[in-house]
Design a protein around this motif. Structure first.
Motif, PDB file in Angstrom:
ATOM      1  N   MET A   1       0.848  -1.174   0.000  1.00 32.65           N
ATOM      2  CA  MET A   1       0.000   0.000   0.000  1.00 32.65           C
ATOM      3  C   MET A   1       0.893   1.237   0.000  1.00 32.65           C
ATOM      4  SD  MET A   1      -2.812   0.992   2.868  1.00 32.65           S
ATOM      5  CE  MET A   1      -4.328   1.569   2.226  1.00 32.65           C
ATOM      6  N   ILE A   2       0.478   2.268  -0.739  1.00 31.54           N
ATOM      7  CA  ILE A   2       1.246   3.504  -0.821  1.00 31.54           C
ATOM      8  C   ILE A   2       0.619   4.534   0.122  1.00 31.54           C
ATOM      9  CG2 ILE A   2       1.995   5.391  -2.309  1.00 31.54           C
ATOM     10  CD1 ILE A   2       1.883   3.432  -4.642  1.00 31.54           C
ATOM     11  N   TRP A   3       1.484   5.186   0.909  1.00 30.00           N
ATOM     12  CA  TRP A   3       1.070   6.216   1.861  1.00 30.00           C
ATOM     13  C   TRP A   3       1.754   7.523   1.479  1.00 30.00           C
ATOM     14  CZ3 TRP A   3      -2.020   4.904   6.183  1.00 30.00           C
ATOM     15  CH2 TRP A   3      -2.262   3.544   6.321  1.00 30.00           C
ATOM     16  N   GLU A   4       0.986   8.595   1.362  1.00 26.40           N
ATOM     17  CA  GLU A   4       1.546   9.913   1.079  1.00 26.40           C
ATOM     18  C   GLU A   4       1.978  10.544   2.396  1.00 26.40           C
ATOM     19  OE1 GLU A   4       2.199  10.953  -1.931  1.00 26.40           O
ATOM     20  OE2 GLU A   4       1.156   9.276  -2.849  1.00 26.40           O
ATOM     21  N   VAL A   5       3.126  11.230   2.377  1.00 29.30           N
ATOM     22  CA  VAL A   5       3.707  11.799   3.592  1.00 29.30           C
ATOM     23  C   VAL A   5       3.710  13.321   3.504  1.00 29.30           C
ATOM     24  CG1 VAL A   5       5.727  11.846   5.105  1.00 29.30           C
ATOM     25  CG2 VAL A   5       5.187   9.763   3.808  1.00 29.30           C
ATOM     26  N   PHE A   6       3.243  13.964   4.579  1.00 28.07           N
ATOM     27  CA  PHE A   6       3.225  15.414   4.701  1.00 28.07           C
ATOM     28  C   PHE A   6       4.053  15.789   5.920  1.00 28.07           C
ATOM     29  CE2 PHE A   6      -0.467  14.080   2.413  1.00 28.07           C
ATOM     30  CZ  PHE A   6      -0.617  15.026   1.409  1.00 28.07           C
ATOM     31  N   ARG A   7       4.907  16.773   5.762  1.00 32.46           N
ATOM     32  CA  ARG A   7       5.874  17.139   6.796  1.00 32.46           C
ATOM     33  C   ARG A   7       5.681  18.582   7.235  1.00 32.46           C
ATOM     34  NH1 ARG A   7      10.378  19.393   5.784  1.00 32.46           N
ATOM     35  NH2 ARG A   7      11.957  19.402   7.350  1.00 32.46           N
ATOM     36  N   GLN A   8       5.829  18.833   8.544  1.00 31.19           N
ATOM     37  CA  GLN A   8       5.759  20.178   9.111  1.00 31.19           C
ATOM     38  C   GLN A   8       7.125  20.498   9.708  1.00 31.19           C
ATOM     39  OE1 GLN A   8       3.629  20.679  12.832  1.00 31.19           O
ATOM     40  NE2 GLN A   8       2.593  22.479  12.001  1.00 31.19           N
ATOM     41  N   ASP A   9       7.748  21.587   9.246  1.00 31.52           N
ATOM     42  CA  ASP A   9       9.073  21.976   9.742  1.00 31.52           C
ATOM     43  C   ASP A   9       9.016  22.406  11.204  1.00 31.52           C
ATOM     44  OD1 ASP A   9      10.159  21.523   7.256  1.00 31.52           O
ATOM     45  OD2 ASP A   9      10.109  23.626   6.655  1.00 31.52           O
ATOM     46  N   GLN A  10       8.145  23.384  11.482  1.00 36.65           N
ATOM     47  CA  GLN A  10       8.030  23.944  12.828  1.00 36.65           C
ATOM     48  C   GLN A  10       6.566  24.051  13.209  1.00 36.65           C
ATOM     49  OE1 GLN A  10      10.019  27.724  12.708  1.00 36.65           O
ATOM     50  NE2 GLN A  10      12.048  26.825  12.533  1.00 36.65           N
ATOM     51  N   ALA A  11       6.289  24.028  14.508  1.00 37.80           N
ATOM     52  CA  ALA A  11       4.916  24.142  14.995  1.00 37.80           C
ATOM     53  C   ALA A  11       4.282  25.420  14.455  1.00 37.80           C
ATOM     54  CB  ALA A  11       4.902  24.143  16.516  1.00 37.80           C
ATOM     55  N   GLY A  12       3.042  25.326  14.025  1.00 44.90           N
ATOM     56  CA  GLY A  12       2.329  26.483  13.498  1.00 44.90           C
ATOM     57  C   GLY A  12       2.442  26.652  11.999  1.00 44.90           C
TER      58      GLY A  12
END
Length: 106
Positions: A1-12
């Motif tokens: 199964m393929i999962w897309e990844v989303f990343r947050q550098d810093q809070a907010g």
């Protein structure tokens, strides 16, 4: 199964798409995402989403912003030249009127 990844550098900050991982379940996808996308750059959080669960609406499917002209919402659509001329005329009229009042008081 393929999962897309989303990343947050810093809070907010917003999460941004950074790639995908192949994994049999969510726990493995989170682990793979952390290894592949979270360890090289400063990362506050990661989201993993099954690729099949991501939907898309593009310009073929919908008219973004509707059909109503809403250009008044953007400052670029305003013409300030006429207003500036009107202000200059008003100021000169006020100066003239003040001068006439002072002459009448003498």
């Amino acid at each position: 199964m393929i999962w897309e990844v989303f990343r947050q550098d810093q809070a907010g900050e917003y999460h941004t798409h950074c790639g995908n991982v192949h994994a049999p379940d969510r726990d493995m996808a989170l682990m793979f995402a952390e290894i592949q996308h979270g360890r090289r750059k400063p990362t506050n959080s990661l989201w993993v989403v099954p690729q099949k669960e991501i939907g898309e609406v593009d310009t073929e499917d919908a008219k973004f912003g509707g059909t109503t002209d809403k250009s008044y919402r953007w400052a670029q659509s305003y013409s300030f030249e006429a207003a500036a001329e009107e202000v200059a005329e008003s100021e000169s009229e006020q100066v003239q009127a003040e001068a006439e009042r002072q002459r009448g008081d003498d």
